[in-house]
Design a protein around this motif. Sequence first.
Motif, PDB file in Angstrom:
ATOM      1  N   UNK A  99      -7.548  17.605  -2.260  1.00 37.81           N
ATOM      2  CA  UNK A  99      -8.700  16.706  -2.352  1.00 37.81           C
ATOM      3  C   UNK A  99      -8.924  16.049  -0.999  1.00 37.81           C
ATOM      4  N   UNK A 100     -10.180  15.814  -0.673  1.00 39.47           N
ATOM      5  CA  UNK A 100     -10.506  15.116   0.573  1.00 39.47           C
ATOM      6  C   UNK A 100      -9.985  13.685   0.559  1.00 39.47           C
ATOM      7  N   UNK A 101      -9.679  13.147  -0.629  1.00 40.70           N
ATOM      8  CA  UNK A 101      -9.218  11.760  -0.714  1.00 40.70           C
ATOM      9  C   UNK A 101      -7.695  11.631  -0.586  1.00 40.70           C
ATOM     10  N   UNK A 102      -6.980  12.741  -0.393  1.00 41.31           N
ATOM     11  CA  UNK A 102      -5.515  12.704  -0.294  1.00 41.31           C
ATOM     12  C   UNK A 102      -5.044  12.569   1.147  1.00 41.31           C
ATOM     13  N   UNK A 137       0.854  -1.187   0.000  1.00 41.50           N
ATOM     14  CA  UNK A 137       0.000   0.000   0.000  1.00 41.50           C
ATOM     15  C   UNK A 137       0.892   1.240   0.000  1.00 41.50           C
ATOM     16  N   UNK A 138       0.436   2.296  -0.691  1.00 43.85           N
ATOM     17  CA  UNK A 138       1.181   3.547  -0.762  1.00 43.85           C
ATOM     18  C   UNK A 138       0.567   4.566   0.188  1.00 43.85           C
ATOM     19  N   UNK A 139       1.207   5.719   0.333  1.00 45.32           N
ATOM     20  CA  UNK A 139       0.738   6.711   1.302  1.00 45.32           C
ATOM     21  C   UNK A 139      -0.601   7.333   0.929  1.00 45.32           C
ATOM     22  N   UNK A 140      -0.905   7.397  -0.373  1.00 45.13           N
ATOM     23  CA  UNK A 140      -2.184   7.975  -0.781  1.00 45.13           C
ATOM     24  C   UNK A 140      -3.279   6.918  -0.615  1.00 45.13           C
ATOM     25  N   UNK A 141      -4.363   7.244   0.075  1.00 42.18           N
ATOM     26  CA  UNK A 141      -5.411   6.268   0.368  1.00 42.18           C
ATOM     27  C   UNK A 141      -5.905   5.513  -0.876  1.00 42.18           C
ATOM     28  N   UNK A 142      -5.937   4.173  -0.776  1.00 39.72           N
ATOM     29  CA  UNK A 142      -6.447   3.321  -1.844  1.00 39.72           C
ATOM     30  C   UNK A 142      -5.443   3.027  -2.947  1.00 39.72           C
ATOM     31  N   UNK A 143      -4.285   3.673  -2.943  1.00 47.38           N
ATOM     32  CA  UNK A 143      -3.271   3.472  -3.983  1.00 47.38           C
ATOM     33  C   UNK A 143      -2.278   2.395  -3.539  1.00 47.38           C
ATOM     34  N   UNK A 144      -1.800   1.594  -4.493  1.00 49.24           N
ATOM     35  CA  UNK A 144      -0.861   0.529  -4.130  1.00 49.24           C
ATOM     36  C   UNK A 144       0.097   0.205  -5.264  1.00 49.24           C
ATOM     37  N   UNK A 145       1.256  -0.296  -4.874  1.00 50.62           N
ATOM     38  CA  UNK A 145       2.195  -0.872  -5.837  1.00 50.62           C
ATOM     39  C   UNK A 145       1.746  -2.315  -6.016  1.00 50.62           C
TER      40      UNK A 145
END
Length: 189
Positions: free
Chosen positions: A160-163, A35-43
């Motif tokens: 953005x609220x999603x960041x 998982x990456x630092x930005x919510x929902x993002x992943x390698x």
Amino acid sequence: MNKILVETSARHVHVNQETLEALFGAGAELTVKKMLSQPGQFASEQKVTIVGPKGEMPASILGPCRKDNQVELSLTEARKLGIAAPVRESGDIAGTPGCKLVGPAGEVELDCGVIAAKRHIHLTPETAAEFGVQDKQIVSVKIDTDGRSLVFGDVIIRVSASYAPAMHIDTDECNAAGIAGNVEGEIIL
């Protein structure tokens, strides 16, 4: 003082579902490696080979799948591949050069989508208000490192609220500042 986490974003690829299936087979799905630092993002576990006129190099695919394909390289990597990648914000791919992506089940020729990502800061609306900045504002960020401290200019604020609050730079920028791991930067208005 407006301190922000500074993270290095290595070369990577974003693909749409159609491209993912062309590269990895019908019904292919991205599997989370980290998982990456930005919510929902992943390698993802999935890797491809980026092919340009002068060479090729491997890259991880970041998930989840997106609407548009995009290849993010440092300017050094782009030159090594023979691709004249412009510095652009993520998602701003109109008129950019393309490349070939090769996966285990096939290859895809991209007409456009290769960029060197413009350095940027992700902020929530609350953090942006606290820092006194707004979406699309350009700021500078001071990085203090041992022997290679510098100020990055032309840093775009993205709200953005999603960041999750973080600044993203590429490997060329990381090396220029002598950054090892994550560091904090100071936003200069």
